[in-house]
Design an enzyme around this catalytic site. Sequence first.
Site, PDB file in Angstrom:
ATOM      1  CG  ASP A   1      -1.966   1.080   1.160  1.00 28.16           C
ATOM      2  OD1 ASP A   1      -2.982   0.878   0.478  1.00 28.16           O
ATOM      3  OD2 ASP A   1      -1.772   2.137   1.791  1.00 28.16           O
TER       4      ASP A   1
ATOM      5  CG  ASP B   1      -3.218   3.751  -1.962  1.00 31.89           C
ATOM      6  OD1 ASP B   1      -4.123   2.974  -1.606  1.00 31.89           O
ATOM      7  OD2 ASP B   1      -2.669   4.555  -1.186  1.00 31.89           O
TER       8      ASP B   1
ATOM      9  CG  ASN C   1      -5.288  11.203  -5.398  1.00 31.49           C
ATOM     10  OD1 ASN C   1      -4.851  11.388  -6.532  1.00 31.49           O
ATOM     11  ND2 ASN C   1      -5.768  10.039  -5.018  1.00 31.49           N
TER      12      ASN C   1
END
Length: 225
Positions: free
Chosen positions: A85, A128, A93
């Site tokens: 991860d 992700d 973002n």
Amino acid sequence: IVGELALYAQTKDAFSKEHLRIVQAACSTLGTTIENVRRYREAEDSAGIDFLTELPNARSLALHLDREFARCARNHEALIVMIGDLDGFKQVNDKLGHLTGNKLLQAVAAGLKSQCRGNDFIARMGGDEFALVLTGLPVLSTPEMVERFTRAVEAASRSVTEQYPVSLSLGLARLGVDGETPDQLLEVADRRMYEAKTQRKMAARAVTLHSDGAKVRPVTPAVNE
């Protein structure tokens, strides 16, 4: 042209202009139907691919893991499942936008793939989160592979943005040691990934406290196994 419709009659000049009109109307409908079937089959074929990163998706991961699990169990071959991860991806973002986030995911996917051996399997599970299935990897080689994957993600992050660094937390599970079924391996690897992520956050906070004059804690690894 995808096909041909032919009609025959035993008598001469059996077909009229009206017959021709009906056949032409039918051909239009049949052509649309055939095209829809072809597109559906193409969509089925590509359903196992993540369109953003062009990696296999979670569905392909499950199918591949089932096959490799059975083969490795039968041949007594080593099998490792890794769940990874991205740390810091949300900030990319939020600060730079989702388009930059998408570019980062593509760069990370390419970076991880570049470190895989020919028989390794990598998939994007969603968001992700990535998964790797490694077979025939000696236990002593595992730390080296983890280091390569970690460095690949960091390099991919720098290629997209230097301002907001992104790193990788990994969790590992081994066949016969951490689980006896594919689901067990995924569950253990996922849990250890979150443990590694928590450890990294604690280490980061310790560094911040140290910079403010507090006592520093020992740095913990980015991978749990």
